[in-house]
Scaffold this motif. Structure first.
Motif, PDB file in Angstrom:
ATOM      1  N   ARG A 117      45.652  46.097  43.036  1.00 29.58           N
ATOM      2  CA  ARG A 117      46.618  45.120  42.518  1.00 29.58           C
ATOM      3  C   ARG A 117      46.327  44.724  41.078  1.00 29.58           C
ATOM      4  N   CYS A 118      45.063  44.631  40.704  1.00 30.11           N
ATOM      5  CA  CYS A 118      44.704  44.135  39.375  1.00 30.11           C
ATOM      6  C   CYS A 118      44.718  45.218  38.299  1.00 30.11           C
ATOM      7  N   ALA A 119      45.320  46.360  38.591  1.00 26.63           N
ATOM      8  CA  ALA A 119      45.377  47.439  37.605  1.00 26.63           C
ATOM      9  C   ALA A 119      46.174  47.039  36.371  1.00 26.63           C
ATOM     10  N   THR A 120      47.164  46.181  36.525  1.00 23.57           N
ATOM     11  CA  THR A 120      48.005  45.742  35.416  1.00 23.57           C
ATOM     12  C   THR A 120      47.895  44.228  35.264  1.00 23.57           C
ATOM     13  N   ILE A 121      48.328  43.730  34.106  1.00 24.62           N
ATOM     14  CA  ILE A 121      48.302  42.282  33.903  1.00 24.62           C
ATOM     15  C   ILE A 121      49.309  41.601  34.823  1.00 24.62           C
ATOM     16  N   ASP A 122      50.398  42.305  35.184  1.00 24.81           N
ATOM     17  CA  ASP A 122      51.331  41.747  36.164  1.00 24.81           C
ATOM     18  C   ASP A 122      50.658  41.604  37.520  1.00 24.81           C
ATOM     19  N   GLY A 123      49.816  42.569  37.861  1.00 23.04           N
ATOM     20  CA  GLY A 123      49.071  42.477  39.116  1.00 23.04           C
ATOM     21  C   GLY A 123      48.053  41.355  39.086  1.00 23.04           C
ATOM     22  N   VAL A 124      47.420  41.154  37.938  1.00 21.63           N
ATOM     23  CA  VAL A 124      46.513  40.013  37.762  1.00 21.63           C
ATOM     24  C   VAL A 124      47.276  38.714  37.960  1.00 21.63           C
ATOM     25  N   ASP A 125      48.456  38.641  37.368  1.00 21.37           N
ATOM     26  CA  ASP A 125      49.304  37.452  37.519  1.00 21.37           C
ATOM     27  C   ASP A 125      49.651  37.202  38.979  1.00 21.37           C
ATOM     28  N   SER A 126      50.039  38.257  39.690  1.00 21.00           N
ATOM     29  CA  SER A 126      50.389  38.134  41.107  1.00 21.00           C
ATOM     30  C   SER A 126      49.189  37.669  41.934  1.00 21.00           C
ATOM     31  N   THR A 127      48.023  38.231  41.643  1.00 25.74           N
ATOM     32  CA  THR A 127      46.806  37.842  42.364  1.00 25.74           C
ATOM     33  C   THR A 127      46.482  36.369  42.146  1.00 25.74           C
ATOM     34  N   LEU A 128      46.551  35.926  40.903  1.00 26.89           N
ATOM     35  CA  LEU A 128      46.217  34.538  40.599  1.00 26.89           C
ATOM     36  C   LEU A 128      47.248  33.567  41.162  1.00 26.89           C
ATOM     37  N   PHE A 176      41.550  25.189  32.542  1.00 27.34           N
ATOM     38  CA  PHE A 176      41.117  26.442  33.151  1.00 27.34           C
ATOM     39  C   PHE A 176      39.608  26.501  33.366  1.00 27.34           C
ATOM     40  N   ARG A 177      38.852  25.702  32.625  1.00 28.20           N
ATOM     41  CA  ARG A 177      37.393  25.797  32.679  1.00 28.20           C
ATOM     42  C   ARG A 177      36.869  25.628  34.100  1.00 28.20           C
ATOM     43  N   ARG A 178      37.454  24.697  34.843  1.00 29.58           N
ATOM     44  CA  ARG A 178      36.999  24.437  36.211  1.00 29.58           C
ATOM     45  C   ARG A 178      37.177  25.666  37.107  1.00 29.58           C
ATOM     46  N   TYR A 179      38.112  26.531  36.760  1.00 34.44           N
ATOM     47  CA  TYR A 179      38.431  27.709  37.577  1.00 34.44           C
ATOM     48  C   TYR A 179      38.006  29.001  36.882  1.00 34.44           C
ATOM     49  N   ALA A 180      37.103  28.873  35.910  1.00 37.39           N
ATOM     50  CA  ALA A 180      36.714  30.036  35.113  1.00 37.39           C
ATOM     51  C   ALA A 180      36.072  31.134  35.949  1.00 37.39           C
ATOM     52  N   SER A 181      35.304  30.762  36.984  1.00 38.27           N
ATOM     53  CA  SER A 181      34.683  31.795  37.823  1.00 38.27           C
ATOM     54  C   SER A 181      35.735  32.628  38.544  1.00 38.27           C
ATOM     55  N   ILE A 182      36.799  31.984  39.016  1.00 40.90           N
ATOM     56  CA  ILE A 182      37.889  32.714  39.682  1.00 40.90           C
ATOM     57  C   ILE A 182      38.595  33.620  38.677  1.00 40.90           C
ATOM     58  N   LEU A 183      38.876  33.103  37.496  1.00 38.06           N
ATOM     59  CA  LEU A 183      39.532  33.909  36.468  1.00 38.06           C
ATOM     60  C   LEU A 183      38.692  35.134  36.124  1.00 38.06           C
ATOM     61  N   LEU A 184      37.381  34.948  36.006  1.00 38.03           N
ATOM     62  CA  LEU A 184      36.516  36.090  35.685  1.00 38.03           C
ATOM     63  C   LEU A 184      36.458  37.087  36.834  1.00 38.03           C
ATOM     64  N   ASP A 185      36.416  36.605  38.071  1.00 36.96           N
ATOM     65  CA  ASP A 185      36.413  37.524  39.217  1.00 36.96           C
ATOM     66  C   ASP A 185      37.599  38.475  39.149  1.00 36.96           C
ATOM     67  N   VAL A 186      38.769  37.924  38.909  1.00 35.22           N
ATOM     68  CA  VAL A 186      39.995  38.729  38.876  1.00 35.22           C
ATOM     69  C   VAL A 186      40.014  39.606  37.621  1.00 35.22           C
ATOM     70  N   ALA A 187      39.618  39.039  36.488  1.00 35.11           N
ATOM     71  CA  ALA A 187      39.572  39.830  35.257  1.00 35.11           C
ATOM     72  C   ALA A 187      38.605  40.997  35.381  1.00 35.11           C
ATOM     73  N   PHE A 188      37.475  40.772  36.049  1.00 33.52           N
ATOM     74  CA  PHE A 188      36.495  41.842  36.203  1.00 33.52           C
ATOM     75  C   PHE A 188      37.056  42.989  37.047  1.00 33.52           C
ATOM     76  N   ASP A 189      37.823  42.685  38.088  1.00 36.61           N
ATOM     77  CA  ASP A 189      38.458  43.771  38.840  1.00 36.61           C
ATOM     78  C   ASP A 189      39.440  44.528  37.942  1.00 36.61           C
ATOM     79  N   HIS A 190      40.165  43.800  37.104  1.00 36.43           N
ATOM     80  CA  HIS A 190      41.102  44.445  36.177  1.00 36.43           C
ATOM     81  C   HIS A 190      40.364  45.414  35.253  1.00 36.43           C
ATOM     82  N   PHE A 191      39.281  44.957  34.654  1.00 35.56           N
ATOM     83  CA  PHE A 191      38.566  45.820  33.713  1.00 35.56           C
ATOM     84  C   PHE A 191      37.752  46.898  34.430  1.00 35.56           C
ATOM     85  N   LEU A 192      37.357  46.654  35.656  1.00 33.77           N
ATOM     86  CA  LEU A 192      36.728  47.712  36.445  1.00 33.77           C
ATOM     87  C   LEU A 192      37.701  48.869  36.654  1.00 33.77           C
ATOM     88  N   ILE A 193      38.940  48.547  36.967  1.00 32.54           N
ATOM     89  CA  ILE A 193      39.951  49.598  37.141  1.00 32.54           C
ATOM     90  C   ILE A 193      40.179  50.340  35.822  1.00 32.54           C
TER      91      ILE A 193
END
Length: 197
Positions: free
Chosen positions: A135-146, A70-87
């Motif tokens: 979409r990223c309001a829930t962890i299921d939405g995070v999963d769908s986005t990723l 996952f380290r190679r894609y950590a920036s993408i993971l953080l982008d999506v996680a940040f939208d989740h926590f922003l919501i």
């Protein structure tokens, strides 16, 4: 930063906001894109925020939480996680109600669809119809986005399993986001133009 964070950090100018959302859909020199000057301003703002985010000590530290592969894609993971926590923490960062704000962004995308670059113009109706900004309001939405992002990358990648990895590191990532995002807001304000009619 993902779509929602970029929209919130864009400032009040409508075309500047559209340009900020556009930033994820185009690559290369802006002179080659055929965009209006105000849309170009928004894309440049988007790119400056991405550089600020990628270079920030807090996000550098958060990326180290993710072990290979996952380290190679950590920036993408953080982008999506940040939208989740922003919501999750929306009212900490703006007084505007989230449904009103997101509805306004959708309206701008549809209103200016003829000015958008082709990749975004093609998906804008689907983006609105499927409520991508929520979409990223829930962890299921995070999963769908990723999972969607995993399918769009050319090389094999682990992003389809990334939601579980975000969930595993949720406590430090959330804490890092809450410390980082106010700094991103201050940086974005220093770049934003004065609203125009």
């Amino acid at each position: 930063m993902n779509h929602l964070a970029h929209a919130l950090l864009s400032g009040a100018d409508p075309l500047h906001r559209v340009g900020n959302v556009t930033g994820d859909f185009i690559k290369g020199p802006l002179a080659d894109q055929g965009l209006s000057p105000r849309l170009c301003e928004g894309v440049r703002h988007h790119r400056q925020i991405d550089r600020f985010t990628d270079d920030h000590a807090l996000t550098r530290d958060l990326r180290t939480l993710f072990a290979p592969p996952f380290r190679r894609y950590a920036s993408i993971l953080l982008d999506v996680a940040f939208d989740h926590f922003l919501i999750q923490h929306w009212q900490r960062f703006t007084a505007e109600e989230r449904p009103v704000f997101i509805g306004g962004v959708y309206g701008l995308l549809l209103e200016h669809r003829d000015e958008l670059p082709a990749p975004l113009a093609a998906v804008a109706p689907r983006l609105v119809a499927h409520d991508w900004l929520n979409r990223c309001a829930t962890i299921d939405g995070v999963d769908s986005t990723l999972r969607g992002l995993a399918g769009r990358l050319q090389r094999a990648n682990p992003l389809a399993k990334g939601a579980a990895e975000i969930k595993r590191h949720a406590i430090p990532v959330e804490a890092g986001f809450l410390e980082f995002f106010p700094q991103a807001q201050e940086f974005a304000k220093s770049l934003s133009p004065t609203p125009r009619s």
